[in-house]
Write a protein that holds these residues in place. Structure first.
Motif, short mmCIF file in Angstrom:
data_model
loop_
_atom_site.label_atom_id
_atom_site.label_comp_id
_atom_site.label_asym_id
_atom_site.label_seq_id
_atom_site.Cartn_x
_atom_site.Cartn_y
_atom_site.Cartn_z
N UNK A 26 0.84 -1.21 0.00
CA UNK A 26 0.00 0.00 0.00
C UNK A 26 0.87 1.26 0.00
N UNK A 27 1.92 1.25 0.79
CA UNK A 27 2.83 2.40 0.84
C UNK A 27 3.51 2.62 -0.51
N UNK A 28 3.91 1.52 -1.16
CA UNK A 28 4.51 1.63 -2.49
C UNK A 28 3.55 2.25 -3.50
N UNK A 29 2.27 1.99 -3.32
CA UNK A 29 1.25 2.53 -4.22
C UNK A 29 0.85 3.96 -3.89
N UNK A 30 1.41 4.49 -2.81
CA UNK A 30 1.16 5.89 -2.48
C UNK A 30 0.05 6.15 -1.48
N UNK A 31 -0.50 5.10 -0.89
CA UNK A 31 -1.53 5.31 0.12
C UNK A 31 -0.91 5.91 1.37
N UNK A 32 -1.68 6.77 2.05
CA UNK A 32 -1.20 7.44 3.25
C UNK A 32 -2.09 7.10 4.43
N UNK A 33 -1.61 7.39 5.63
CA UNK A 33 -2.35 7.14 6.87
C UNK A 33 -2.79 5.68 6.98
N UNK A 34 -1.92 4.80 6.58
CA UNK A 34 -2.24 3.37 6.57
C UNK A 34 -2.27 2.79 7.98
N UNK A 35 -1.35 3.23 8.81
CA UNK A 35 -1.21 2.65 10.15
C UNK A 35 -2.49 2.75 10.97
N UNK A 36 -3.24 3.82 10.80
CA UNK A 36 -4.48 3.95 11.57
C UNK A 36 -5.50 2.87 11.22
N UNK A 37 -5.42 2.35 10.01
CA UNK A 37 -6.35 1.30 9.59
C UNK A 37 -5.93 -0.08 10.08
N UNK A 38 -4.68 -0.22 10.45
CA UNK A 38 -4.15 -1.52 10.87
C UNK A 38 -3.76 -1.53 12.35
N UNK A 39 -4.45 -0.74 13.15
CA UNK A 39 -4.12 -0.67 14.57
C UNK A 39 -4.78 -1.78 15.38
N UNK A 40 -5.84 -2.37 14.86
CA UNK A 40 -6.55 -3.42 15.60
C UNK A 40 -6.15 -4.82 15.18
N UNK A 41 -6.28 -5.73 16.11
CA UNK A 41 -5.92 -7.13 15.86
C UNK A 41 -6.88 -7.79 14.86
N UNK A 42 -8.14 -7.39 14.86
CA UNK A 42 -9.13 -8.02 13.98
C UNK A 42 -8.80 -7.82 12.51
N UNK A 43 -8.48 -6.60 12.12
CA UNK A 43 -8.17 -6.34 10.70
C UNK A 43 -6.90 -7.07 10.29
N UNK A 44 -5.92 -7.11 11.17
CA UNK A 44 -4.68 -7.83 10.87
C UNK A 44 -4.97 -9.32 10.66
N UNK A 45 -5.81 -9.86 11.52
CA UNK A 45 -6.18 -11.28 11.40
C UNK A 45 -6.94 -11.54 10.09
N UNK A 46 -7.86 -10.66 9.75
CA UNK A 46 -8.63 -10.83 8.51
C UNK A 46 -7.73 -10.76 7.28
N UNK A 47 -6.80 -9.83 7.27
CA UNK A 47 -5.88 -9.71 6.14
C UNK A 47 -4.96 -10.93 6.08
#
Length: 55
Positions: A26-47
């Motif tokens: 995502x960072x390579x593609x230029x997306x910003x403020x990514x860390x706020x979306x991956x702060x929870x364990x649930x989203x990390x588990x789903x990904x």
């Protein structure tokens, strides 16, 4: 496309092993403020599950 939509799309492509690899992509593609979306364990588990299914 939102950060999370793209994250699930990347995870489904079978090139990333886990959520950390997806964040890097995502960072390579230029997306910003990514860390706020991956702060929870649930989203990390789903990904991580999506990555595993795609491999």
């Amino acid at each position: 496309m939102s950060v999370l939509e793209r994250a699930f799309q990347i995870a489904s492509e079978g090139e990333c092993r886990n959520w950390e690899h997806v964040v890097t992509a995502l960072k390579r593609e230029g997306y910003e403020d990514i860390d706020q979306h991956f702060s929870g364990a649930l989203i990390k588990d789903q990904i991580n599950k999506r990555c595993a299914q795609a491999l």
